[in-house]
Write a protein that holds these residues in place. Structure first.
Motif, PDB file in Angstrom:
ATOM      1  N   ARG A  13       0.849  -1.218  -0.103  1.00  0.00           N
ATOM      2  CA  ARG A  13       0.070   0.164   0.161  1.00  0.00           C
ATOM      3  C   ARG A  13       1.069   1.430   0.082  1.00  0.00           C
ATOM      4  O   ARG A  13       1.779   1.415   0.752  1.00  0.00           O
ATOM      5  CB  ARG A  13      -0.947   0.165   1.313  1.00  0.00           C
ATOM      6  CG  ARG A  13      -1.736   1.132   1.227  1.00  0.00           C
ATOM      7  CD  ARG A  13      -3.282   0.840   1.828  1.00  0.00           C
ATOM      8  NE  ARG A  13      -3.680  -0.289   1.050  1.00  0.00           N
ATOM      9  CZ  ARG A  13      -4.913  -0.837   1.444  1.00  0.00           C
ATOM     10  NH1 ARG A  13      -5.485  -0.431   2.416  1.00  0.00           N
ATOM     11  NH2 ARG A  13      -5.519  -1.702   0.661  1.00  0.00           N
ATOM     12  N   ARG A  15       1.033   5.672  -0.129  1.00  0.00           N
ATOM     13  CA  ARG A  15      -0.065   6.738   0.181  1.00  0.00           C
ATOM     14  C   ARG A  15       0.919   7.950  -0.260  1.00  0.00           C
ATOM     15  O   ARG A  15       1.984   8.001   0.038  1.00  0.00           O
ATOM     16  CB  ARG A  15      -0.380   6.883   1.610  1.00  0.00           C
ATOM     17  CG  ARG A  15      -1.517   7.789   1.947  1.00  0.00           C
ATOM     18  CD  ARG A  15      -2.122   7.637   3.180  1.00  0.00           C
ATOM     19  NE  ARG A  15      -3.058   6.341   3.266  1.00  0.00           N
ATOM     20  CZ  ARG A  15      -3.034   5.709   4.374  1.00  0.00           C
ATOM     21  NH1 ARG A  15      -2.292   5.929   5.381  1.00  0.00           N
ATOM     22  NH2 ARG A  15      -3.499   4.597   4.291  1.00  0.00           N
ATOM     23  N   ALA A  19      -3.440  14.359  -2.948  1.00  0.00           N
ATOM     24  CA  ALA A  19      -4.027  13.211  -3.841  1.00  0.00           C
ATOM     25  C   ALA A  19      -4.316  13.553  -5.120  1.00  0.00           C
ATOM     26  O   ALA A  19      -4.488  12.620  -6.074  1.00  0.00           O
ATOM     27  CB  ALA A  19      -5.327  12.980  -3.156  1.00  0.00           C
ATOM     28  N   LYS A  38      -6.152   1.737  -7.439  1.00  0.00           N
ATOM     29  CA  LYS A  38      -6.660   3.067  -6.289  1.00  0.00           C
ATOM     30  C   LYS A  38      -7.606   2.288  -5.247  1.00  0.00           C
ATOM     31  O   LYS A  38      -8.471   1.722  -5.497  1.00  0.00           O
ATOM     32  CB  LYS A  38      -7.277   3.847  -7.054  1.00  0.00           C
ATOM     33  CG  LYS A  38      -7.601   5.297  -6.213  1.00  0.00           C
ATOM     34  CD  LYS A  38      -8.390   6.371  -7.059  1.00  0.00           C
ATOM     35  CE  LYS A  38      -8.654   7.370  -6.207  1.00  0.00           C
ATOM     36  NZ  LYS A  38      -9.375   8.456  -6.878  1.00  0.00           N
ATOM     37  N   GLY A  42      -5.756   9.162  -2.562  1.00  0.00           N
ATOM     38  CA  GLY A  42      -4.143   9.289  -2.156  1.00  0.00           C
ATOM     39  C   GLY A  42      -3.522   7.934  -1.965  1.00  0.00           C
ATOM     40  O   GLY A  42      -2.382   8.001  -1.375  1.00  0.00           O
ATOM     41  N   THR A  43      -4.432   6.961  -2.012  1.00  0.00           N
ATOM     42  CA  THR A  43      -3.847   5.519  -1.649  1.00  0.00           C
ATOM     43  C   THR A  43      -3.807   4.497  -2.930  1.00  0.00           C
ATOM     44  O   THR A  43      -5.042   4.352  -3.552  1.00  0.00           O
ATOM     45  CB  THR A  43      -4.631   5.228  -0.453  1.00  0.00           C
ATOM     46  OG1 THR A  43      -4.563   6.128   0.574  1.00  0.00           O
ATOM     47  CG2 THR A  43      -3.923   3.783   0.054  1.00  0.00           C
TER      48      THR A  43
END
Length: 89
Positions: A13, A15, A19, A38, A42-43
């Motif tokens: 993951r 981040r 974003a 996605k 933002g991740t």
């Protein structure tokens, strides 16, 4: 560290701090032959299909993030844990 079955890809993951640049990072990672999904603002969950193990996956993604950050000064991207290669069934 996750233990995966043969043929099952581990995901990391990622981040980012901005974003609005998520699509740019996603495209950058896809150009590096990563699989990217996605999972939130933002991740992303990122896999490296050619990577033989989790440690190599983490190293490669870390290097890609460093390169992307160098091209986007003031933006931070980091590994925040393990993700999922795909949605659960």
């Amino acid at each position: 560290m996750a233990i995966t079955a043969p043929g099952v890809l581990a995901a990391m993951r990622v981040r980012i701090s901005d974003a609005h640049l998520l699509g740019d990072l996603q495209g950058f990672l896809e150009a590096a032959e990563c699989r990217v999904r996605k999972v939130g603002p933002g991740t992303l969950d990122v896999t490296v299909p050619r990577s033989p193990n989790n440690e190599q996956t983490q190293r490669e993604i870390g290097l890609y993030l460093q390169a992307w950050q160098a091209m986007n000064p003031g933006t931070h991207a980091r590994l925040v844990g393990e993700g999922r290669e795909s949605e659960p069934s």
